[in-house]
Design a protein around this motif. Structure first.
Motif, PDB file in Angstrom:
ATOM      1  N   PHE A 212     -15.726  95.920  -8.584  1.00 18.27           N
ATOM      2  CA  PHE A 212     -15.519  94.809  -9.322  1.00 18.27           C
ATOM      3  C   PHE A 212     -16.716  93.917  -8.857  1.00 18.27           C
ATOM      4  N   ARG A 213     -17.341  94.015  -7.690  1.00 16.87           N
ATOM      5  CA  ARG A 213     -18.421  93.309  -7.381  1.00 16.87           C
ATOM      6  C   ARG A 213     -19.493  93.526  -8.392  1.00 16.87           C
TER       7      ARG A 213
ATOM      8  N   GLY B 100      -9.448 100.910  -1.342  1.00 18.50           N
ATOM      9  CA  GLY B 100      -9.040  99.658  -2.116  1.00 18.50           C
ATOM     10  C   GLY B 100      -8.123  99.947  -3.293  1.00 18.50           C
ATOM     11  N   PHE B 101      -8.031 101.338  -3.566  1.00 19.99           N
ATOM     12  CA  PHE B 101      -7.061 101.879  -4.494  1.00 19.99           C
ATOM     13  C   PHE B 101      -6.425 103.137  -4.080  1.00 19.99           C
TER      14      PHE B 101
ATOM     15  N   ARG C 159     -17.052  86.054   3.577  1.00 21.71           N
ATOM     16  CA  ARG C 159     -17.168  86.410   2.232  1.00 21.71           C
ATOM     17  C   ARG C 159     -16.393  85.199   1.318  1.00 21.71           C
TER      18      ARG C 159
ATOM     19  N   LEU D 135      -3.851  90.329  -6.975  1.00 24.49           N
ATOM     20  CA  LEU D 135      -4.476  91.452  -7.430  1.00 24.49           C
ATOM     21  C   LEU D 135      -4.732  91.439  -8.883  1.00 24.49           C
TER      22      LEU D 135
ATOM     23  N   ASP E 242     -14.068  85.346  -0.553  1.00 24.02           N
ATOM     24  CA  ASP E 242     -12.571  85.350  -1.068  1.00 24.02           C
ATOM     25  C   ASP E 242     -12.120  85.538   0.595  1.00 24.02           C
TER      26      ASP E 242
ATOM     27  N   PRO F 206      -6.079  94.379   4.149  1.00 19.56           N
ATOM     28  CA  PRO F 206      -7.811  93.958   4.266  1.00 19.56           C
ATOM     29  C   PRO F 206      -7.838  93.334   5.386  1.00 19.56           C
TER      30      PRO F 206
ATOM     31  N   THR G 288      -7.806  97.354 -13.716  1.00 19.64           N
ATOM     32  CA  THR G 288      -7.977  97.997 -12.312  1.00 19.64           C
ATOM     33  C   THR G 288      -8.040  99.668 -12.377  1.00 19.64           C
TER      34      THR G 288
ATOM     35  N   TYR H 237      -9.159  86.382 -10.261  1.00 17.62           N
ATOM     36  CA  TYR H 237      -8.088  87.027  -9.540  1.00 17.62           C
ATOM     37  C   TYR H 237      -8.494  87.181  -8.050  1.00 17.62           C
ATOM     38  N   ILE H 238      -9.800  87.494  -7.953  1.00 12.74           N
ATOM     39  CA  ILE H 238     -10.446  87.808  -6.605  1.00 12.74           C
ATOM     40  C   ILE H 238     -10.389  86.672  -5.915  1.00 12.74           C
TER      41      ILE H 238
HETATM   42  P1  AMP Z   1     -10.704  93.962  -0.818  1.00 16.30           P
HETATM   43  O1  AMP Z   1     -11.981  93.742  -0.198  1.00 16.30           O
HETATM   44  O2  AMP Z   1     -10.463  95.514  -0.835  1.00 16.30           O
HETATM   45  O3  AMP Z   1      -9.340  93.264  -0.001  1.00 16.30           O
HETATM   46  O4  AMP Z   1     -10.431  93.507  -2.398  1.00 16.30           O
HETATM   47  C1  AMP Z   1     -10.975  92.172  -2.686  1.00 16.30           C
HETATM   48  C2  AMP Z   1     -10.206  91.869  -3.978  1.00 16.30           C
HETATM   49  O5  AMP Z   1     -10.445  92.627  -4.939  1.00 16.30           O
HETATM   50  C3  AMP Z   1      -8.804  91.689  -4.043  1.00 16.30           C
HETATM   51  O6  AMP Z   1      -8.032  90.678  -3.327  1.00 16.30           O
HETATM   52  C4  AMP Z   1      -8.268  91.870  -5.098  1.00 16.30           C
HETATM   53  O7  AMP Z   1      -8.485  90.571  -5.857  1.00 16.30           O
HETATM   54  C5  AMP Z   1      -9.454  92.787  -5.776  1.00 16.30           C
HETATM   55  N1  AMP Z   1      -8.830  94.165  -5.650  1.00 16.30           N
HETATM   56  C6  AMP Z   1      -9.460  95.175  -4.879  1.00 16.30           C
HETATM   57  N2  AMP Z   1      -8.848  96.329  -5.002  1.00 16.30           N
HETATM   58  C7  AMP Z   1      -7.870  96.109  -6.090  1.00 16.30           C
HETATM   59  C8  AMP Z   1      -6.823  96.955  -6.652  1.00 16.30           C
HETATM   60  N3  AMP Z   1      -6.496  98.106  -6.203  1.00 16.30           N
HETATM   61  N4  AMP Z   1      -5.785  96.233  -7.614  1.00 16.30           N
HETATM   62  C9  AMP Z   1      -6.042  95.101  -7.818  1.00 16.30           C
HETATM   63  N5  AMP Z   1      -7.165  94.190  -7.111  1.00 16.30           N
HETATM   64  C10 AMP Z   1      -7.828  94.747  -6.219  1.00 16.30           C
END
Ligand code: AMP
Length: 192
Positions: free
Chosen positions: A35-36, A85-86, A129, A58, A131, A9, A64, A52-53
């Motif tokens: 997710f958003r 992100g995946f 942000r 995760l 998180d 990240p 997911t 979780y976020i």
């Molecule tokens: P990111 O901005 O990509 O770091 O994602 C922000 C948050 O979304 C992460 O801290 C997780 O809580 C969630 N998230 C995003 N992608 C995934 C994933 N592939 N698997 C699980 N949680 C995810």
């Protein structure tokens, strides 16, 4: 053409995925955006994912994976996608291969963004942000570090590294260069 972006990240994957999406004319699919979207629509998935976020954990496996699966069967992904992100874990990488196998498709490249942890931290803390608080950010980086090597091993045959430090335009040039190493015959058009 099906491409995944991996890396910690704060490496700027979202920005580069967006630029690559314009260059290649392929949809940018980001788990963060998905997710958003669910959270702002107040869906059940969004409500489950939110805690979780917020904690930098995760979101659990099946939630997911199903969300990404549903997106990858949409019509606009027919000629490919840029996935950002995946996957974040080998379990997700295996699930992605299974989804693509069903469609008789496969990934062409895994672009792995590398950045010094301190730099990733600075970038995240400056975007403010919800998180992106220091504790949550450190936790997200720790989780990333736990999975990093196994994901790299998994993608070894299609993995190319991109150095993610520097200005957006520099990183964009490196990204296009890295991709052309993996897919030599690729014709690039200018961003639209
Ligand atoms: P990111 O901005 O990509 O770091 O994602 C922000 C948050 O979304 C992460 O801290 C997780 O809580 C969630 N998230 C995003 N992608 C995934 C994933 N592939 N698997 C699980 N949680 C995810």
């Amino acid at each position: 053409m099906r491409i995944v972006l991996t890396g910690p990240p704060g490496a700027g994957k979202g920005t580069q995925a967006q630029l690559l999406s314009q260059t290649l004319g392929l949809p940018h699919i980001s788990t963060d955006d998905l997710f958003r979207h669910h959270i702002s629509e107040g869906t059940e998935l969004g409500m489950r994912a939110k805690s979780y976020i917020d904690a930098g954990e995760l979101v659990p496996g099946e939630v997911t994976i199903d969300m990404v699966h549903n997106r990858l069967i949409e019509e606009d992904t027919r000629s490919g996608f840029i996935l950002d992100g995946f996957p974040r874990t080998v379990q997700q990488a295996i699930a992605l291969d299974e989804i693509l196998n069903e469609q008789l498709n496969q990934l062409r490249a895994a672009l792995d963004f590398e950045i010094a942890e301190e730099e990733a931290l600075i970038r995240m803390l400056s975007r403010g942000r919800g998180d992106d608080t220091p504790d949550v950010v450190r936790h997200r980086l720790r989780l990333y570090n736990c999975e990093k090597q196994s994901l790299r091993d998994y993608y070894a045959p299609i993995r190319v590294t991109v150095r993610a430090e520097g200005e957006v335009e520099e990183v964009r040039a490196r990204t296009v260069h890295a991709l052309s190493e993996q897919i030599p015959l690729l014709q690039y058009s200018e961003p639209r």
